[in-house]
Design a protein around this motif. Structure first.
Motif, PDB file in Angstrom:
ATOM      1  N   VAL A 342       9.822   3.391 -17.166  1.00  0.00           N
ATOM      2  CA  VAL A 342       9.923   2.360 -18.199  1.00  0.00           C
ATOM      3  C   VAL A 342      11.230   2.600 -18.949  1.00  0.00           C
ATOM      4  CG1 VAL A 342       8.905   1.441 -20.314  1.00  0.00           C
ATOM      5  CG2 VAL A 342       7.432   2.115 -18.408  1.00  0.00           C
ATOM      6  N   PHE A 361       6.634   2.431 -29.441  1.00  0.00           N
ATOM      7  CA  PHE A 361       7.379   2.500 -28.185  1.00  0.00           C
ATOM      8  C   PHE A 361       8.795   3.019 -28.407  1.00  0.00           C
ATOM      9  CE2 PHE A 361       3.993  -0.160 -26.439  1.00  0.00           C
ATOM     10  CZ  PHE A 361       3.911   0.286 -25.132  1.00  0.00           C
ATOM     11  N   LEU A 365       9.327   6.546 -26.664  1.00  0.00           N
ATOM     12  CA  LEU A 365      10.034   6.392 -25.384  1.00  0.00           C
ATOM     13  C   LEU A 365      11.544   6.415 -25.546  1.00  0.00           C
ATOM     14  CD1 LEU A 365       7.903   3.659 -23.559  1.00  0.00           C
ATOM     15  CD2 LEU A 365       7.504   6.119 -23.765  1.00  0.00           C
ATOM     16  N   TRP A 425       8.461  -3.186 -18.687  1.00  0.00           N
ATOM     17  CA  TRP A 425       7.136  -3.118 -19.307  1.00  0.00           C
ATOM     18  C   TRP A 425       7.096  -4.163 -20.407  1.00  0.00           C
ATOM     19  CZ3 TRP A 425       2.630  -0.153 -18.744  1.00  0.00           C
ATOM     20  CH2 TRP A 425       1.699  -0.236 -19.793  1.00  0.00           C
ATOM     21  N   THR A 506       1.551   3.610 -13.862  1.00  0.00           N
ATOM     22  CA  THR A 506       2.572   3.375 -14.886  1.00  0.00           C
ATOM     23  C   THR A 506       1.935   3.296 -16.262  1.00  0.00           C
ATOM     24  OG1 THR A 506       3.898   2.144 -13.275  1.00  0.00           O
ATOM     25  CG2 THR A 506       4.471   1.873 -15.603  1.00  0.00           C
ATOM     26  N   THR A 510       2.669   5.884 -19.219  1.00  0.00           N
ATOM     27  CA  THR A 510       3.194   5.331 -20.466  1.00  0.00           C
ATOM     28  C   THR A 510       2.334   5.772 -21.643  1.00  0.00           C
ATOM     29  OG1 THR A 510       4.102   3.413 -19.304  1.00  0.00           O
ATOM     30  CG2 THR A 510       3.786   3.190 -21.685  1.00  0.00           C
TER      31      THR A 510
END
Length: 715
Positions: A342, A361, A365, A425, A506, A510
């Protein structure tokens, strides 16, 4: 060690033949004046991923080593003794796997007595004793230093805590008596009761030092050397130790009992009175005001023996293992090697949930995140909110200025879904309406790659139906968060009949990268958490509509030990959301789930509970009561609290059994994990299924139990 002592604890040693022993290694350290400090290092021979733990053999060896050093002290060979841990770790407390295997109360009592006997030797050496807290210290790993005369702490210690109350027991190796007499009752209440009930909050090194748990704090680069030098100063008399938080006469006379009374009221309002361990801990802390150490330790022995042998501790260990082990290895997860990277995230929506997603996020991430909504004003408002939250993190010192600037630069907004082209994503967070969700997915699909994952945060709609109009429905996965997004640790990952292993992998990776726990569920109404809650809330609303007083419903669910009653929960999630959830489940399972016409009208009115100016609940709003009364049928019949409790229990046992028969999740353990992480079900209950087994609901509902054998205490 005498033979009598060995015999006394022989049963404990027999229970721990496979214990990973934390050894006590001694070396002599020269200090000033030609004197010697005996330095004991606790080390189980493993790396930092397997912390030192304190099982029976560990404690027996520790006691033997201290006896040997006491003999040396009597001969003038050592002027002091210090204890420290292996690199990065002091000790993680009792070996819970061994404690949970204790077969009866008498053995539990011996385990408590062994801890007091072994650790208590630190104050009986005839020379000053020190503990150098060099890393993680939990439970018994905090009680070792509390039993010593002096303590130092590394400023980089990431976690120090007495989490016992969280696990259904009490600090039983001196902590409940020693800590309040060291740092004062208010500080002790914070460490022993308040922090464990705040999702097991830990103290960092500087916080522990500020509270007075340690007498000195040093930086990690030279922690051991500085601690030895400081201990040398104490032994020689050059260093005088002053303890600012040690309770004096005024605190004992005027503040102690008042603080206990306030804490008891706080406990009753927050968690009710089902959980036993917080109240036993409170009793011990109260008694520590005017008892001597021997009496205090004996009271800890009895309390720990009672709790170790009881239902709640066994359920707590079951819950602890779910969270620590099963959550790390989710049932049904495909090979993580199938997960796609991602590198850019799209969020459809700019409302409160969508904003929380975007913030999570981008923080976890560290990739570009784009949000979209119907018009530019909503988009701009969403981006501004996210930037303000990042500024708040900076203001609290949780991120640096550079990270703040980087995170802000990664968040952008658009009204053109063509800007989602590079996203791999995309998650939607719009209102719960099937056609609307189908439309936004179909719209964005034309711009993204065929491999990009489409995730939906729906709480009750069919994930398969949400993806039904897509060219590539196999890319769709449910990704159901709980509110507040930053705090709640669970994500329900929903697999449709079409979802590929790559999409599922995934989603699981995630979730892991977001630092959440994920449980895979089938695509069925309510998934896990909302289906169980819908059963509780539906039965609660049906009961009041049938004439049972609101107060009786609250009384009926009190033995469940839930964090809040059904009506407080309804107001928390929103009455309109609650009504929608009940409608969804009634439509899917009309023979088992009630609809609630009064709840829809209550949602329009706005609330059920009457509150004062400070938001404290006063009772049921009279107008809300009138709305419910209006919908009462002519043949309505009120139930007693006991009859209603049995109805709740049997209904839940039946519904959860059906969920397992339908393979909504892999096992009962996954139901409990979801309820603990997603709905705050208490550890002391073990989630929901151990409780239903214990009270006989499982047998009544389907003639068996969820667990074999049921998770119960011992005599």
């Amino acid at each position: 060690m005498t033979t009598a002592t060995s015999d006394r604890f022989a049963k404990l040693a027999e229970l721990s033949t496979d214990e990973v022993v934390t050894h006590s290694f001694v070396r002599d350290v020269p200090i000033s004046g030609g004197k010697t400090l005996a330095l004991v290092t606790l080390d189980n021979g493993m790396d930092h991923t397997r912390p030192n733990t304190l099982g029976p053999q560990t404690l027996l060896e520790f006691a033997r080593v201290l006896d040997e050093q006491k003999e040396r002290a009597s001969r003038g060979e050592i002027a002091g003794l210090a204890v420290t841990g292996k690199p990065f770790i002091f000790a993680a407390g009792a070996d819970l796997s061994k404690v949970s295997e204790i077969p009866d109360r008498e053995t539990g009592l011996q385990m408590a007595q062994l801890g007091h006997w072994a650790l208590g030797k630190l104050s009986e050496l005839g020379v000053p004793s020190f503990v150098f807290i060099n890393g993680l210290a939990l439970g018994g790993g905090v009680e070792i230093p509390l039993n010593a005369d002096y303590r130092t702490i590394d400023s980089s210690v990431p976690a120090l805590a007495l989490p016992e109350v969280f696990l259904g027991i009490i600090p039983g190796w001196g902590g409940a008596w020693l800590l309040p007499n060291l740092i004062g009752i208010e500080n002790a209440l914070k460490v022993v009761i308040e922090n464990p009930l705040k999702n097991n909050r830990m103290l960092k090194g500087p916080e522990a030092f500020e509270l007075g748990i340690a007498d000195a704090m040093f930086e990690p680069a030279n922690f051991l050397e500085d601690s030895i030098r400081w201990a040398d100063g104490v032994i020689s008399g050059k260093v005088k130790v002053k303890r600012k938080n040690e309770p004096g006469k005024i605190e004992r006379v005027a503040k102690w009992d008042i603080a206990i009374g306030i804490a008891e009221k706080m406990l009753a309002s927050r968690i009710g009175r089902v959980a036993k361990s917080p109240y036993r801990a409170l009793d011990l802390l109260k008694a520590a005001k005017n008892t001597d150490k021997k009496t205090g330790f004996a009271a800890e022995d009895e309390a720990l023996a009672d709790l170790i042998s009881g239902d709640q501790f066994r359920a707590s260990i079951y819950a602890f293992n779910l969270v620590q082990k099963r959550a790390k290895r989710p049932a049904g997860a495909p090979d993580k090697a199938l997960a796609q990277k991602v590198t850019q995230v799209g969020v459809i929506g700019a409302g409160l949930m969508a904003r929380q997603f975007a913030l999570l996020f981008v923080r976890r991430l560290q990739v570009p995140v784009i949000i979209t909504d119907l018009d530019q004003a909503r988009v701009d408002e969403g981006v501004a909110w996210i930037h303000a939250e990042i500024d708040e993190l900076l203001g609290k010192g949780r991120i640096s200025g550079d990270e703040s600037n980087r995170l802000k630069a990664l968040v952008t907004g658009t009204t053109d879904k063509a800007d989602f082209a590079a996203c791999d994503w995309v998650i939607e967070a719009i209102f719960e309406e099937l056609e609307a969700k189908q439309t936004v997915f179909a719209d964005v699909e034309q711009y993204i790659s065929p491999e990009a994952i489409l995730a939906t945060n729906t709480s009750s709609l069919s994930v398969e139906q949400i993806g039904a109009k897509l060219t590539h429905p196999e890319r769709v996965v449910g990704f159901h968060f709980f509110n507040p997004v930053a705090v709640m640790p669970l994500i329900e990952v929903v697999k449709t009949p079409h979802t590929t292993d790559a999409a599922l992998a995934t989603a699981m990776e995630t979730a892991k990268n977001l630092r959440k726990n994920a449980v895979i569920t089938r695509d069925t109404p309510g998934f896990v958490v909302n289906r169980v809650l819908a059963k509780v809330l539906g039965e609660a609303m049906h009961a009041v509509e049938q004439g049972t007083p609101f107060e009786t419903v609250v009384e009926a669910v009190r033995p469940f030990g839930l964090p809040m009653d059904p009506f407080v929960l309804l107001e928390l999630v929103g009455l309109k959301v609650g009504a929608h959830v009940l409608d969804t489940h009634h439509a899917a399972f009309p023979d088992r789930f009630f609809e609630s016409k009064s709840l829809h009208e209550l949602a329009e009115y706005g609330h059920i509970l009457e509150k004062d100016g400070k938001g404290k609940v006063k009772g049921i709003d009279p107008k809300a009561q009138a709305i419910v009364d209006k919908h009462r049928p002519g043949d309505a019949k009120a139930l007693s609290a006991d009859d209603l409790r049995v109805r709740f229990e049997d209904g839940l046992a039946d519904e959860i059994h059906r969920m397992l028969e339908d393979q909504v999740v892999a096992a009962a353990e996954d139901i409990d994990l979801c309820m603990i992480l997603g709905a705050g079900y208490p550890f002391q209950m073990g989630g929901v299924t151990p409780y239903l087994d214990r009270v006989g609901a499982s047998e009544r509902a389907f003639g068996d139990t969820f667990h074999h054998p049921p998770i119960r205490g011992v005599q």
